[in-house]
Motif scaffolding. Structure first.
Motif, PDB file in Angstrom:
ATOM      1  N   ASP A 296      36.913   3.520 -19.353  1.00  0.00           N
ATOM      2  CA  ASP A 296      38.340   3.630 -18.459  1.00  0.00           C
ATOM      3  C   ASP A 296      39.337   3.433 -19.284  1.00  0.00           C
ATOM      4  N   GLY A 311      34.136   3.595 -15.046  1.00  0.00           N
ATOM      5  CA  GLY A 311      33.577   2.437 -14.730  1.00  0.00           C
ATOM      6  C   GLY A 311      32.414   2.114 -16.085  1.00  0.00           C
ATOM      7  N   TYR A 312      31.444   1.240 -15.578  1.00  0.00           N
ATOM      8  CA  TYR A 312      30.456   0.630 -16.331  1.00  0.00           C
ATOM      9  C   TYR A 312      29.475   1.864 -16.725  1.00  0.00           C
ATOM     10  N   GLY A 354      39.034  -6.000 -16.924  1.00  0.00           N
ATOM     11  CA  GLY A 354      38.063  -5.690 -15.900  1.00  0.00           C
ATOM     12  C   GLY A 354      36.813  -6.502 -15.667  1.00  0.00           C
ATOM     13  N   GLY A 358      31.900  -2.950 -13.223  1.00  0.00           N
ATOM     14  CA  GLY A 358      32.949  -2.204 -12.408  1.00  0.00           C
ATOM     15  C   GLY A 358      33.790  -1.659 -13.208  1.00  0.00           C
ATOM     16  N   PRO A 359      35.188  -1.419 -12.778  1.00  0.00           N
ATOM     17  CA  PRO A 359      36.199  -0.759 -13.626  1.00  0.00           C
ATOM     18  C   PRO A 359      36.606  -1.510 -14.642  1.00  0.00           C
ATOM     19  N   ASN A 364      33.032  -4.585 -19.826  1.00  0.00           N
ATOM     20  CA  ASN A 364      32.178  -3.743 -20.088  1.00  0.00           C
ATOM     21  C   ASN A 364      31.715  -3.635 -21.511  1.00  0.00           C
TER      22      ASN A 364
END
Length: 493
Positions: A296, A311-312, A354, A358-359, A364
């Motif tokens: 992202d 996202g992830y 984040g 998720g975003p 991540n």
């Protein structure tokens, strides 16, 4: 602790495929001929012994002499006044050393639990005087004489100071790669010359405290058919030749650990899986910014673009496609990476921390690095920001770049502390485990994969990601497999 559970999978029958488009071709630039100055050999000094625990590459890991896996965490320095608030002028060695040593001291005093620094042997010191460089940080005006002089006067003293503070050093060569390279071209020969000089230096040769990152951000390489691209096995075969030339030059002199760059700004590595660099103490140097690997980003990166919304899952798929092929057999060192909301204008990458699964980028990235298991990494935040950091929680609505949980300094400071101490604050009893974002079912395409994120929940309300500590019990592993990273692959209907 191991976490064991069973999982039942519902499979959708569907096949998909994807392809990767090469970066656009960029025309060659003329290279001026520069008259070389007389080469003056550096003074002979006694070889310094390594002062930090000796590290070696063993299989896919970086390990110490006790056989323990070591993942490094750190920051970066470069040595031109432009990137150091113009703290000195006119090749003032004393001014450069004073400022940059002070930055290291203040960073460590601020409480950062770091154990390596990536040092750029900036071409500010090695460019021929009074000759305008052909391109930004180009190699075309390189002077051996000046490089050897300032290797002795700037880069080695800075390395010695960092090591005295408990930091391993990763040297990066002067400047950046041209947009097009080829095995045995002038840039390849330039790197061979630089690393021959560095790896012969009596204070660097065989010193395990000092490692080498062969080049910075190669983009496209000339393939066997004469075209330039950043993907495809034929182009990686040529990249293997390009890098092997340098590795062989270094290995004729020393056994320091070497970090090999990929293509596409050090984001593309897949072809090395079929034709890896040969030799000992070899790892791969990766760059990772928001928007890369499908991660992202609030603003498209100038190198590889990107957007918000993947996202992830998208990030993990991109990492698996480009980095996992080499992380499966060699250690990884992420030598450029950062993020922050673009409103701060204080980072190269424009995204936010984040949450895992998720975003956002930061959380991540850390999760992916942790489950990969052999990833060392840094944040590319400028040193004066790191030195100014204070572990004082900010106020929502009044956050700054340094205390906003959505910018990289604040969470990274605490993650580094957890890495260094092994303490994550969890002392209460385990209550349950769960797969994040999944209740009783998960859909997966036939021939596709899905990444499971396993969370442990404790009695004090805290949680911890324990995917790599989990064991998966599968009722029929001819249909589904799940590896240590939680990657669940469907094999057939």
């Amino acid at each position: 602790m191991k976490y064991i559970f069973s999982i039942f999978i519902i499979i959708n029958l569907f096949l998909i495929s994807c392809s990767e488009s090469p970066l656009p071709e960029i025309p060659d630039k003329p290279v001026p001929e520069v008259e070389e100055e007389e080469v003056v050999e550096p003074p002979i000094v006694d070889i310094d012994e390594s002062k930090l625990p000796k590290l070696n590459v063993v299989g896919r890991y970086l390990k110490n002499e006790a056989g323990e896996i070591v993942n490094l965490h750190g920051f970066a320095q470069t040595y031109s006044p432009f990137f150091n608030q113009n703290a000195w002028n006119n090749y003032n060695v004393a001014g450069c050393l004073s400022y940059n040593k002070r930055m290291i001291n203040e960073i460590m005093s601020a409480g950062w639990k770091m154990n390596f620094v990536r040092m750029h042997m900036d071409p500010y010191w090695s460019n021929t005087l009074n000759v305008e460089p052909l391109r930004y940080e180009g190699h075309e005006t390189f002077s051996q004489t000046r490089f050897k002089k300032y290797l002795d006067e700037v880069f080695v003293p800075m390395a010695e100071h960092a090591i005295s503070k408990g930091l391993y050093v990763v040297f990066r060569p002067p400047g950046v790669s041209p947009e097009r390279i080829a095995a045995d071209d002038d840039y390849n020969k330039f790197l061979m010359l630089v690393w021959d000089i560095v790896s012969k230096h009596p204070k660097i040769k065989n010193n395990s405290d000092i490692m080498f990152e062969l080049a910075n951000e190669p983009i496209n390489i000339k393939g066997p058919n004469g075209d330039y691209a950043s993907s495809g096995q034929g182009h990686f075969d040529e990249m293997k030749k390009f890098c092997q030339n340098i590795v062989d030059k270094i290995r004729a002199n020393s056994n320091n650990i070497i970090w090999v760059p990929g293509l596409a700004y050090q984001s593309s590595f897949s072809g090395f899986a079929n034709n890896p660099i040969e030799g000992t103490n070899i790892g791969y140097a990766v760059h990772a910014y928001p928007g890369w690997y499908g991660s992202d980003t609030e603003e498209a990166s100038p190198e590889l673009g990107g957007e918000m919304g993947g996202g992830y899952e998208s990030f993990q798929r991109g990492w698996d496609a480009q980095v996992k092929p080499v992380s499966d057999f060699a250690p990884i060192l992420v030598t450029e990476m950062d993020w922050a909301p673009k409103k701060y204008n204080s980072s190269w990458g424009k995204s936010f921390t984040g949450e895992v699964g998720g975003p956002g980028f930061g959380a991540n990235f850390k999760y992916i690095a942790d489950i990969t298991g052999n990833v060392s990494w840094l944040i590319f935040t400028e040193c004066h920001h790191l030195a100014a950091f204070r572990n004082v929680e900010g106020t929502p609505g009044e956050y700054t770049f340094l205390n906003d949980p959505e910018a990289c300094p604040w969470p990274t400071f605490h993650w580094y502390n957890e890495y260094a101490t092994g303490v994550n604050g969890i002392e209460s009893n385990l209550e349950k485990i769960s797969v994040k974002g999944i209740d009783n079912q998960v859909q997966i395409l036939t021939g596709d994969a899905r990444n499971l994120i396993v969370q442990a929940h404790f009695s004090d309300g805290s949680t911890r990601y324990v995917t790599s500590d989990s064991e998966f019990d599968i009722s029929d592993n001819f249909i589904i497999t799940i590896d240590k990273s939680g990657r669940m692959s469907s094999l057939k209907d």
